[in-house]
Motif scaffolding. Structure first.
Motif, PDB file in Angstrom:
ATOM      1  N   ILE A  74       0.832  -1.187   0.000  1.00 38.97           N
ATOM      2  CA  ILE A  74       0.000   0.000   0.000  1.00 38.97           C
ATOM      3  C   ILE A  74       0.875   1.248   0.000  1.00 38.97           C
ATOM      4  CG2 ILE A  74      -1.714   1.332   1.298  1.00 38.97           C
ATOM      5  CD1 ILE A  74      -2.817  -1.290   2.361  1.00 38.97           C
ATOM      6  N   ALA A  75       0.618   2.141  -0.935  1.00 35.11           N
ATOM      7  CA  ALA A  75       1.279   3.448  -0.956  1.00 35.11           C
ATOM      8  C   ALA A  75       0.415   4.427  -0.168  1.00 35.11           C
ATOM      9  CB  ALA A  75       1.463   3.921  -2.393  1.00 35.11           C
ATOM     10  N   TYR A  76       1.072   5.238   0.653  1.00 33.13           N
ATOM     11  CA  TYR A  76       0.301   6.142   1.504  1.00 33.13           C
ATOM     12  C   TYR A  76       1.125   7.374   1.860  1.00 33.13           C
ATOM     13  CZ  TYR A  76       3.055   4.328   5.455  1.00 33.13           C
ATOM     14  OH  TYR A  76       4.091   3.982   6.307  1.00 33.13           O
ATOM     15  N   HIS A  77       0.422   8.427   2.199  1.00 33.34           N
ATOM     16  CA  HIS A  77       1.048   9.615   2.770  1.00 33.34           C
ATOM     17  C   HIS A  77       0.869   9.572   4.280  1.00 33.34           C
ATOM     18  CE1 HIS A  77       2.210  11.552  -0.865  1.00 33.34           C
ATOM     19  NE2 HIS A  77       0.991  11.794  -1.297  1.00 33.34           N
ATOM     20  N   ASP A  78       1.878  10.046   4.987  1.00 34.43           N
ATOM     21  CA  ASP A  78       1.880  10.015   6.452  1.00 34.43           C
ATOM     22  C   ASP A  78       2.233  11.414   6.940  1.00 34.43           C
ATOM     23  OD1 ASP A  78       1.971   9.247   9.094  1.00 34.43           O
ATOM     24  OD2 ASP A  78       3.327   7.562   8.782  1.00 34.43           O
ATOM     25  N   HIS A  79       1.237  12.126   7.433  1.00 32.75           N
ATOM     26  CA  HIS A  79       1.423  13.504   7.892  1.00 32.75           C
ATOM     27  C   HIS A  79       1.562  13.534   9.410  1.00 32.75           C
ATOM     28  CE1 HIS A  79      -0.345  15.410   4.126  1.00 32.75           C
ATOM     29  NE2 HIS A  79      -0.819  14.182   4.043  1.00 32.75           N
ATOM     30  N   GLY A  80       2.441  14.378   9.905  1.00 29.61           N
ATOM     31  CA  GLY A  80       2.531  14.579  11.340  1.00 29.61           C
ATOM     32  C   GLY A  80       3.449  13.583  12.025  1.00 29.61           C
ATOM     33  N   ALA A  81       3.653  13.783  13.313  1.00 26.94           N
ATOM     34  CA  ALA A  81       4.552  12.932  14.091  1.00 26.94           C
ATOM     35  C   ALA A  81       3.936  11.556  14.329  1.00 26.94           C
ATOM     36  CB  ALA A  81       4.864  13.593  15.433  1.00 26.94           C
ATOM     37  N   SER A  82       4.788  10.532  14.424  1.00 27.26           N
ATOM     38  CA  SER A  82       4.311   9.171  14.676  1.00 27.26           C
ATOM     39  C   SER A  82       3.639   9.065  16.039  1.00 27.26           C
ATOM     40  CB  SER A  82       5.471   8.185  14.585  1.00 27.26           C
ATOM     41  OG  SER A  82       6.464   8.489  15.546  1.00 27.26           O
ATOM     42  N   THR A  83       3.898  10.034  16.912  1.00 27.98           N
ATOM     43  CA  THR A  83       3.291  10.038  18.250  1.00 27.98           C
ATOM     44  C   THR A  83       1.933  10.740  18.273  1.00 27.98           C
ATOM     45  OG1 THR A  83       4.560  12.037  18.733  1.00 27.98           O
ATOM     46  CG2 THR A  83       5.511   9.934  19.441  1.00 27.98           C
ATOM     47  N   GLY A  84       1.512  11.290  17.136  1.00 22.78           N
ATOM     48  CA  GLY A  84       0.232  11.987  17.082  1.00 22.78           C
ATOM     49  C   GLY A  84      -0.941  11.027  17.183  1.00 22.78           C
ATOM     50  N   TRP A  85      -2.111  11.572  17.483  1.00 25.09           N
ATOM     51  CA  TRP A  85      -3.298  10.710  17.541  1.00 25.09           C
ATOM     52  C   TRP A  85      -3.655  10.298  16.115  1.00 25.09           C
ATOM     53  CZ3 TRP A  85      -7.602  13.134  15.230  1.00 25.09           C
ATOM     54  CH2 TRP A  85      -7.542  14.536  15.134  1.00 25.09           C
TER      55      TRP A  85
ATOM     56  N   ALA B  65      -2.575  15.566  15.062  1.00 18.23           N
ATOM     57  CA  ALA B  65      -2.905  14.260  14.507  1.00 18.23           C
ATOM     58  C   ALA B  65      -1.752  13.690  13.695  1.00 18.23           C
ATOM     59  CB  ALA B  65      -4.147  14.348  13.624  1.00 18.23           C
ATOM     60  N   ARG B  66      -1.705  12.371  13.648  1.00 20.00           N
ATOM     61  CA  ARG B  66      -0.933  11.661  12.636  1.00 20.00           C
ATOM     62  C   ARG B  66      -1.939  11.236  11.573  1.00 20.00           C
ATOM     63  NH1 ARG B  66       1.881   5.623  12.887  1.00 20.00           N
ATOM     64  NH2 ARG B  66       2.776   5.711  10.785  1.00 20.00           N
ATOM     65  N   VAL B  67      -1.805  11.757  10.364  1.00 19.86           N
ATOM     66  CA  VAL B  67      -2.808  11.556   9.319  1.00 19.86           C
ATOM     67  C   VAL B  67      -2.245  10.638   8.251  1.00 19.86           C
ATOM     68  CG1 VAL B  67      -4.357  12.683   7.696  1.00 19.86           C
ATOM     69  CG2 VAL B  67      -3.626  13.904   9.756  1.00 19.86           C
ATOM     70  N   VAL B  68      -2.838   9.470   8.114  1.00 23.01           N
ATOM     71  CA  VAL B  68      -2.429   8.484   7.119  1.00 23.01           C
ATOM     72  C   VAL B  68      -3.481   8.456   6.010  1.00 23.01           C
ATOM     73  CG1 VAL B  68      -1.968   6.044   6.687  1.00 23.01           C
ATOM     74  CG2 VAL B  68      -1.218   7.097   8.833  1.00 23.01           C
ATOM     75  N   ILE B  69      -3.023   8.584   4.758  1.00 21.88           N
ATOM     76  CA  ILE B  69      -3.942   8.615   3.617  1.00 21.88           C
ATOM     77  C   ILE B  69      -3.453   7.590   2.595  1.00 21.88           C
ATOM     78  CG2 ILE B  69      -5.150  10.073   1.959  1.00 21.88           C
ATOM     79  CD1 ILE B  69      -4.105  12.509   3.482  1.00 21.88           C
ATOM     80  N   PRO B  70      -4.104   6.444   2.508  1.00 31.35           N
ATOM     81  CA  PRO B  70      -3.648   5.394   1.588  1.00 31.35           C
ATOM     82  C   PRO B  70      -4.328   5.455   0.223  1.00 31.35           C
ATOM     83  CG  PRO B  70      -5.326   4.509   3.044  1.00 31.35           C
ATOM     84  CD  PRO B  70      -5.142   5.966   3.436  1.00 31.35           C
ATOM     85  N   TYR B  71      -3.592   5.017  -0.791  1.00 31.30           N
ATOM     86  CA  TYR B  71      -4.215   4.685  -2.063  1.00 31.30           C
ATOM     87  C   TYR B  71      -4.909   3.335  -1.907  1.00 31.30           C
ATOM     88  CZ  TYR B  71      -1.792   8.192  -5.004  1.00 31.30           C
ATOM     89  OH  TYR B  71      -1.358   9.352  -5.599  1.00 31.30           O
TER      90      TYR B  71
ATOM     91  N   THR C   8     -11.117  -5.195   4.764  1.00 32.43           N
ATOM     92  CA  THR C   8      -9.952  -5.929   5.283  1.00 32.43           C
ATOM     93  C   THR C   8      -8.645  -5.237   4.891  1.00 32.43           C
ATOM     94  OG1 THR C   8     -10.076  -7.430   3.369  1.00 32.43           O
ATOM     95  CG2 THR C   8     -11.094  -8.173   5.413  1.00 32.43           C
ATOM     96  N   ASP C   9      -8.632  -4.546   3.749  1.00 29.64           N
ATOM     97  CA  ASP C   9      -7.441  -3.763   3.399  1.00 29.64           C
ATOM     98  C   ASP C   9      -7.179  -2.681   4.444  1.00 29.64           C
ATOM     99  OD1 ASP C   9      -7.138  -5.204   1.051  1.00 29.64           O
ATOM    100  OD2 ASP C   9      -7.908  -3.617  -0.250  1.00 29.64           O
ATOM    101  N   LEU C  10      -8.236  -2.003   4.863  1.00 31.05           N
ATOM    102  CA  LEU C  10      -8.084  -0.947   5.864  1.00 31.05           C
ATOM    103  C   LEU C  10      -7.645  -1.522   7.202  1.00 31.05           C
ATOM    104  CD1 LEU C  10      -8.310   1.939   6.903  1.00 31.05           C
ATOM    105  CD2 LEU C  10     -10.797   1.639   7.036  1.00 31.05           C
ATOM    106  N   LEU C  11      -8.258  -2.619   7.613  1.00 33.04           N
ATOM    107  CA  LEU C  11      -7.853  -3.256   8.864  1.00 33.04           C
ATOM    108  C   LEU C  11      -6.401  -3.709   8.795  1.00 33.04           C
ATOM    109  CD1 LEU C  11      -8.742  -4.367  11.672  1.00 33.04           C
ATOM    110  CD2 LEU C  11      -9.181  -6.538  10.494  1.00 33.04           C
ATOM    111  N   ALA C  12      -5.998  -4.299   7.679  1.00 30.21           N
ATOM    112  CA  ALA C  12      -4.617  -4.764   7.532  1.00 30.21           C
ATOM    113  C   ALA C  12      -3.634  -3.601   7.583  1.00 30.21           C
ATOM    114  CB  ALA C  12      -4.472  -5.531   6.223  1.00 30.21           C
ATOM    115  N   LEU C  13      -4.031  -2.448   7.048  1.00 29.14           N
ATOM    116  CA  LEU C  13      -3.167  -1.264   7.118  1.00 29.14           C
ATOM    117  C   LEU C  13      -3.000  -0.818   8.567  1.00 29.14           C
ATOM    118  CD1 LEU C  13      -1.622   1.073   5.759  1.00 29.14           C
ATOM    119  CD2 LEU C  13      -3.823   2.271   5.559  1.00 29.14           C
TER     120      LEU C  13
END
Length: 302
Positions: A17-28, A55-61, A86-91
């Motif tokens: 899965i390709a995704y963007h990850d915004h913010g610190a890993s410690t964010g909600w 927030a830590r904002v994850v946005i997947p393709y 299940t893709d979302l849960l697996a992510l």
């Protein structure tokens, strides 16, 4: 303005899965999922509003979009709701997130509702456009009113091999028509559309999209590995995590909105209406972010 950070990738049992990850890993953590025919760029204006608030904002393709790829050529290119969920849960598992706020629209709203209904222990709260978005497949086999059937022309087209050929050869043109029809008052630029349209060049895009709508309307079976989950979803499980649902009053796919869905939410719940079309996070990014932030506030005061 492009506010997206560099793409990352992560492997689940089925996908890279390709995704963007915004913010610190410690964010909600919050995961924002796009739909058809959109992409991660739907959240370009939403994400900064959230990570500015910690927030830590994850946005997947999603499967079939952008650089996301199946790991095996033998995996069924399913677009059914159990696959998206299940893709979302697996992510969530792969990222090592215990509980997340999940939010989405169109396919992304469907995936988010599936996870919230079936795996509520992994969900802090839900923002869903539009309403309870888990598909009632038997109901889809019955006719809607002529106005809605007209709006659903693309789903009828996709039932035939002629429809597959049309999407294969004209994916940009077809999807742009859908953007214009579903968001009739939204004036988007060529640049905005082309940025998203690049994600339709994924080699599995057509197969996943065609299977999605054939499965919804009952003309194709799903992945046998997901049958047990589909049976659970067919029972219309209620969603008990905190939830805000969003309705766009200009959306021709949701005539009259989703007020009738209220009984499907048994936890803390609000329904918001705004004068926009189907692409809610692009048309009203501030409102979409506000809904996520309110869910976070609820979680902090439990």
């Amino acid at each position: 303005m492009n506010t997206m950070p560099e793409l990352k990738t992560i492997r689940t049992p089925t996908l890279e899965i390709a995704y963007h990850d915004h913010g610190a890993s410690t964010g909600w953590p919050v995961i924002l999922s796009h739909g058809f025919p959109y992409s991660i760029h739907a959240y370009e204006e939403v994400a900064p509003l959230l990570f500015a608030q910690g927030a830590r904002v994850v946005i997947p393709y999603l499967r079939g979009y952008g650089p996301t790829r199946f790991l095996s050529p033998s995996t069924m290119r399913s677009g059914q709701q159990a696959a998206l969920g299940t893709d979302l849960l697996a992510l969530i598992h792969a990222l090592g997130i215990e509980k997340a706020i999940i939010a989405g629209f169109d396919w992304g709203g469907l995936a988010s509702c599936v996870v919230a209904a079936l795996w509520p222990d992994r969900v802090e709260g839900l923002v869903s456009y539009a309403g309870y978005d888990i598909i009632d497949r038997p109901a889809q086999r019955r006719a809607a009113g002529p106005g809605l059937e007209c709006v659903m022309w693309y789903q009828h087209l996709f039932q035939s091999e002629r429809g597959r050929e049309c999407l294969q050869g004209n994916r940009k043109e077809l999807c742009r028509i859908l953007w214009e029809q579903w968001s009739p008052t939204w004036e988007f630029s060529d640049e905005v559309f082309e940025k998203t349209a690049a994600s339709f060049d994924n080699p599995d895009f057509v197969d996943v999209v065609i299977h999605c709508y054939r499965h919804v309307l009952g003309s194709e079976e799903g992945d046998p590995k997901l049958q047990e989950l589909e049976e659970r979803l067919a029972k219309r499980p209620k969603i008990r995590v905190p939830c805000i649902t969003l309705d766009g009053t200009k959306d021709p796919l949701k005539p009259g909105g989703t007020a009738s869905h209220n009984s499907m939410f048994t936890g803390r719940y609000e329904r918001w209406e705004r004068d926009v079309g189907h692409a809610f996070p692009m048309e009203a990014p501030g409102v979409f972010a506000e809904a996520v932030l309110k869910i976070h506030q609820w979680a902090c005061h439990q």
